[in-house]
Motif scaffolding. Structure first.
Motif, PDB file in Angstrom:
ATOM      1  N   ASN A   1       0.823  -1.214   0.000  1.00 55.61           N
ATOM      2  CA  ASN A   1       0.000   0.000   0.000  1.00 55.61           C
ATOM      3  C   ASN A   1       0.858   1.264   0.000  1.00 55.61           C
ATOM      4  O   ASN A   1       0.516   2.251  -0.660  1.00 55.61           O
ATOM      5  CB  ASN A   1      -0.958   0.011   1.196  1.00 55.61           C
ATOM      6  CG  ASN A   1      -2.125  -0.942   0.986  1.00 55.61           C
ATOM      7  OD1 ASN A   1      -2.477  -1.263  -0.149  1.00 55.61           O
ATOM      8  ND2 ASN A   1      -2.713  -1.413   2.069  1.00 55.61           N
TER       9      ASN A   1
ATOM     10  N   GLU B   1       0.562   4.055  -2.932  1.00 56.58           N
ATOM     11  CA  GLU B   1       0.353   5.476  -2.609  1.00 56.58           C
ATOM     12  C   GLU B   1       1.466   6.328  -3.215  1.00 56.58           C
ATOM     13  O   GLU B   1       1.214   7.411  -3.741  1.00 56.58           O
ATOM     14  CB  GLU B   1       0.323   5.682  -1.084  1.00 56.58           C
ATOM     15  CG  GLU B   1      -0.983   5.244  -0.445  1.00 56.58           C
ATOM     16  CD  GLU B   1      -0.864   5.061   1.064  1.00 56.58           C
ATOM     17  OE1 GLU B   1       0.091   5.614   1.661  1.00 56.58           O
ATOM     18  OE2 GLU B   1      -1.712   4.358   1.646  1.00 56.58           O
TER      19      GLU B   1
ATOM     20  N   HIS C   1       0.917   6.722  -6.952  1.00 54.03           N
ATOM     21  CA  HIS C   1      -0.149   7.671  -7.264  1.00 54.03           C
ATOM     22  C   HIS C   1       0.316   9.115  -7.084  1.00 54.03           C
ATOM     23  O   HIS C   1      -0.016   9.984  -7.866  1.00 54.03           O
ATOM     24  CB  HIS C   1      -1.392   7.408  -6.405  1.00 54.03           C
ATOM     25  CG  HIS C   1      -2.108   6.147  -6.793  1.00 54.03           C
ATOM     26  ND1 HIS C   1      -2.486   5.886  -8.096  1.00 54.03           N
ATOM     27  CD2 HIS C   1      -2.493   5.072  -6.072  1.00 54.03           C
ATOM     28  CE1 HIS C   1      -3.073   4.699  -8.142  1.00 54.03           C
ATOM     29  NE2 HIS C   1      -3.086   4.175  -6.929  1.00 54.03           N
ATOM     30  N   SER C   2       1.132   9.344  -6.026  1.00 54.79           N
ATOM     31  CA  SER C   2       1.590  10.716  -5.778  1.00 54.79           C
ATOM     32  C   SER C   2       2.575  11.164  -6.847  1.00 54.79           C
ATOM     33  O   SER C   2       2.634  12.323  -7.204  1.00 54.79           O
ATOM     34  CB  SER C   2       2.195  10.853  -4.383  1.00 54.79           C
ATOM     35  OG  SER C   2       3.368  10.081  -4.282  1.00 54.79           O
TER      36      SER C   2
END
Length: 196
Positions: free
Chosen positions: A185, A189, A192-193
């Motif tokens: 995860n 994350e 995505h950032s």
């Protein structure tokens, strides 16, 4: 698909690959520095930190590992991998990769014959995680902003410093995938950032 590498110079490589795949990510064994380029995250497995350092130097991987760390991509060190990530090692002049704001002490829980398993409650991960300790280090001090996620008998055994996760024990040697899911995860994350 999220792709996570496992540094495959020594240690529990197969077990980490199985754990990564069991939580739905793609796992790749990494033996050469060029292979780091296509990864979203990297696991530095347990093994013997001095031997691993010799192999990292032999294959000229240290500059590439440090570059990977500065790219913002997550890295997860288990046991010897935690020692490689730490920016301070008790009784050592200089760190290895040296990117995680923690100080570690090697072999804190005795020798191989003193290996044991306990259930730990881990912040953000859950209760009764089966933690397998084998010649494990522990985190003596943490820097500013480091999040302590788990302790055993007062000693820090799991911590997160931004994109770096470090663990004294061997989650890959159990069927419990919660820590690997937590790391995957982190990687998702981070991906995505970067894309945002």
């Amino acid at each position: 698909m999220t792709t996570i590498g496992v540094l495959a110079l020594q240690g529990a490589v197969r077990e980490h690959i199985r754990a990564i795949e069991s939580v739905g990510a793609k796992a790749v064994a990494i033996k050469y520095k060029e292979e780091l380029e296509d990864l979203d995250g990297l696991v530095l497995p347990g093994g013997e930190s001095t031997t691993m350092r010799k192999l990292i130097d032999r294959y000229d991987m240290m500059p590439a590992l440090r570059l990977f760390a500065t790219s913002g991509k997550p890295m997860f060190g288990t046991c010897a991998g935690l020692i490689l990530l730490a920016n301070n090692i008790v009784d050592y002049k200089e760190p290895h990769v040296g990117v995680m704001g923690v100080e570690v002490e090697r072999n804190s829980f005795g020798r191989q014959v003193d290996s044991f398993e306990v259930l730990l409650n881990l912040k953000g991960i859950g209760a009764e995680f089966p933690a397998v300790f084998i010649r494990a280090p522990h985190i003596v001090n943490v820097g500013e902003g480091v999040d302590v996620l788990g302790k055993y008998e007062g000693r820090i055994v799991l911590a997160r410093d931004g994109q770096f996760l470090g663990c004294s024990f061997h989650p890959e040697l159990t069927e419990d995938t919660r820590i690997m899911k937590y790391f995957v995860n982190m990687v998702k994350e981070s991906k995505h950032s970067v894309l945002a």
